[in-house]
Design a protein around this motif. Structure first.
Motif, PDB file in Angstrom:
ATOM      1  N   SER A  52       0.822  -1.199   0.000  1.00 40.96           N
ATOM      2  CA  SER A  52       0.000   0.000   0.000  1.00 40.96           C
ATOM      3  C   SER A  52       0.858   1.253   0.000  1.00 40.96           C
ATOM      4  N   GLY A  53       0.535   2.159  -0.906  1.00 44.27           N
ATOM      5  CA  GLY A  53       1.274   3.413  -0.980  1.00 44.27           C
ATOM      6  C   GLY A  53       2.429   3.402  -1.955  1.00 44.27           C
ATOM      7  N   THR A  82       3.942   3.530  -5.404  1.00 46.46           N
ATOM      8  CA  THR A  82       3.431   4.017  -6.677  1.00 46.46           C
ATOM      9  C   THR A  82       4.028   3.280  -7.874  1.00 46.46           C
ATOM     10  N   SER A 131       8.606   2.602  -3.747  1.00 49.36           N
ATOM     11  CA  SER A 131       8.124   3.954  -3.521  1.00 49.36           C
ATOM     12  C   SER A 131       9.194   4.919  -3.982  1.00 49.36           C
TER      13      SER A 131
END
Lengths: 115, 114
Positions: free
Chosen positions: A27-28, A30, A96
């Motif tokens: 999650s988070g 990109t 990320s």
């Protein structure tokens, strides 16, 4: 926290069938990558997603391979009309951008066997 | 075209010994060099990584040596332990711009014997 998950863990299919492989990134994260790992070989880059930008498809081996990603979440890799040479472990990784380590976190992979 | 060459293909080391794995790359645009460790049935996990502005990086028992002029880098595992038995992959990429697409070596199967 949850890592990258992939499903199914194993898939056996007959030559000529289509298959869909799923990846749930952290999650988070990109950025999302798909790699292929043939038996006894290193990983080969297939495709890269970054946010809402157009994906980098430069590693896809043929037009039988395609992938989609909805926003910054789940991705599916589709292989149409599977061939025996498609047998491999398909690995998904997420990261990320902005982390100075540039670390990619890999899922456990989907082992695809084409009979 | 294999852009990252890795050797040896397999390696057996006695417990407490030093394991050394070597990689050579061709693309001078590469500026990120990670090593991944993979156990059977698992995805690769980042072990240690280096950027070309330094010639060596050490984290615990693991050290990367980097030779920019020779386009070579190596992983040294000091005091090797049976739990280090795994497959090790070197990789290289150009970070930024179009994404951090990793080009991997073909892997080294390390076995540490008691």
């Amino acid at each position: 926290g949850a890592g990258v998950s992939q499903s199914p863990s194993n898939k056996v299919t007959e030559k000529g069938k289509d298959v869909e492989l799923r990846c749930d990134p952290i999650s988070g994260h990109t950025a999302l990558y798909w790699y292929r790992q043939r038996l006894g070989q290193g990983l080969e880059f297939l495709i890269y997603f970054q946010g809402n930008s157009a994906p980098d498809k430069s590693g896809l081996p043929s037009d039988r391979f395609s992938a989609e990603r909805t926003g910054e979440s789940v991705s599916t890799l589709t292989i149409q009309r599977t061939q025996q040479e498609d047998s491999a472990v398909y690995l998904c990784a997420s990261s990320s951008p902005g982390q100075w380590t540039y670390e990619q976190y890999f899922g456990p992979g989907t082992r695809l066997t084409v009979t | 075209q294999q852009q990252v060459k890795q050797s040896p293909q397999s390696l057996i080391v006695q417990k407490g010994g030093i394991s050394i794995i070597n990689c050579a790359y061709e693309n001078t645009a590469f500026d990120y060099f990670p090593w991944y460790q993979q156990f059977p049935g698992k995805g690769p996990a980042l072990l240690i990584a280096i950027r070309p502005d330094v010639s060596e990086k050490k984290e615990g028992r693991f050290t990367i040596s980097f030779n920019k002029s020779a386009k070579q880098f190596s992983l040294h595992i000091m005091d090797s332990q049976p739990g280090d038995s795994a497959t090790y992959f070197c990789a290289a990429s150009r970070v930024g711009g179009g994404g951090n697409k990793l080009t991997f070596g073909t892997g080294t199967q390390l076995k540490v014997e008691l």
